[in-house]
Design an enzyme around this catalytic site. Sequence first.
Site, short mmCIF file in Angstrom:
data_model
loop_
_atom_site.label_atom_id
_atom_site.label_comp_id
_atom_site.label_asym_id
_atom_site.label_seq_id
_atom_site.Cartn_x
_atom_site.Cartn_y
_atom_site.Cartn_z
N THR A 261 0.90 -1.13 -0.04
CA THR A 261 -0.24 -0.15 -0.33
C THR A 261 0.76 1.22 -0.12
O THR A 261 2.03 1.30 -0.35
CB THR A 261 -0.99 -0.09 1.28
OG1 THR A 261 -1.82 0.80 1.25
CG2 THR A 261 -0.16 -0.28 2.81
N ASN A 262 0.39 2.68 0.52
CA ASN A 262 1.19 3.66 0.60
C ASN A 262 0.81 4.65 1.93
O ASN A 262 0.01 4.39 2.80
CB ASN A 262 0.86 4.12 -0.88
CG ASN A 262 -0.39 4.63 -1.32
OD1 ASN A 262 -1.05 5.85 -0.33
ND2 ASN A 262 -1.07 3.35 -2.42
#
Length: 432
Positions: A237-238
């Site tokens: 993810t980020n």
Amino acid sequence: MTDRPAPLRGVRILLGITGGVAAYKAPELVRALGKEGALISVLMTKHAQRFVTADALRAVTRGLVLTDLFEPAALTDGPWFPDTPKSSLAYAHIGMAREADLLLVAPATANLLAKLAHGIADDLLTTALLATRAPLLIAPAMNTAMWEHPAVQENVATLRARGVRFIGPESGELADGEYGMGRMAMLELIVSACAEVRGSGSSPAGAAGAAAPLRGRSIVVTAGGTEEAIDPVRVITNRSSGKMGFAIAEEARALGARVTLVTARTTATAPAGIATIEGMTVGAMRDAVLAAMVDADALVMAAAVSDFAPAAAAKTKLARTEKGLTLELSATPDILSDVRKKFPKKLLVGFALETEDATEGVARGREKLKRKGLDFIAVNNPLREGSEFGSDRNDVTLLAKEGADVPLGLRPKREIAREILLRVAAMLNGNR
Ligand code: C5P
């Protein structure tokens, strides 16, 4: 698009024109305001008349065009606007100031800002500006060095603190051939800002919202960072918090739009009362966005979408090994490009998160704008101070298909959202 209500119908606008080169655009501005239903009277300073004549303005408005405190027409008893009767207020600066719903100064010079900040009233326009209780909207235009001068910036801050609204200036090519901040805002943005000031004004008619520039429009907004499974436990993810997308969704609703929010993983609190669909993975977000766009006019894609995903997620948790692990990643579908393919005419806004320096970031943004077939792209850099992941502010440069870059500067995300959405409204409403 055709039978939308004219957002400024019946709104009396007193337009002040001061002596900047951009004054030559005033007749076009009057026409654009008139097209939205506004009733316009005009006050011009002496220097404004070096760039545009009073007669040119008279040709485009049914209202009065006055230039001097003591000219005969300014000393009669009106009528001061096309729909007002003759009044007992026998001076233009009082009668016009009282009967106007909105005062707009475009272009406004540094001189006008200084006079207004200090309460100087030495001509018809500056006198009317002190005599009014109507909202005031200012579109400054001047050379970059003048705009950046501390005296001008202090005057702007003083006026803002008093509740005066500003639209622009923008950066771009200036009259002297230089590039920089100081160009008057695009006419359609000035028109939208007038509508917005009316929409959020204190008068009951304004609050009723005839002026909300996105009324009747449907906007899809994405927020947050996507997640791609590595195994049943781990994800790629980020650091996106979702705040920018949430600010856009809230502001779009405030401007009158019907909003559908598509969210991935977020850490901020989602706005209440907005229809929300979850789209955690790139695939899920893509499906949700494509479905929502069928009934929508525009998409603002603020989500941080993973560009890569594990080629295949493991069915069970990957066990620790001494030799480590190599993950094979494949490219994800580009949601914006897919939306463009399916909806060639809809308005698409993307975000380009770039960690290069500003020039390189903008160049990459331009390339993405083109490649993805976008109408606008907002370039931002989370490595810059003040606009880190999770911040309530952002530092964005807006790029459109045509025209110069518009650096918005470090500002609250809600303000950035408004700048973007006013442009969206201007485009949807055909003002460009
Ligand atoms: O190419 P890049 O990922 O930097 O482009 C950013 C813009 O494209 C953002 O608006 C983002 O939401 C969107 N995007 C997308 N699909 C992807 C990756 C990014 O729509 N797979």
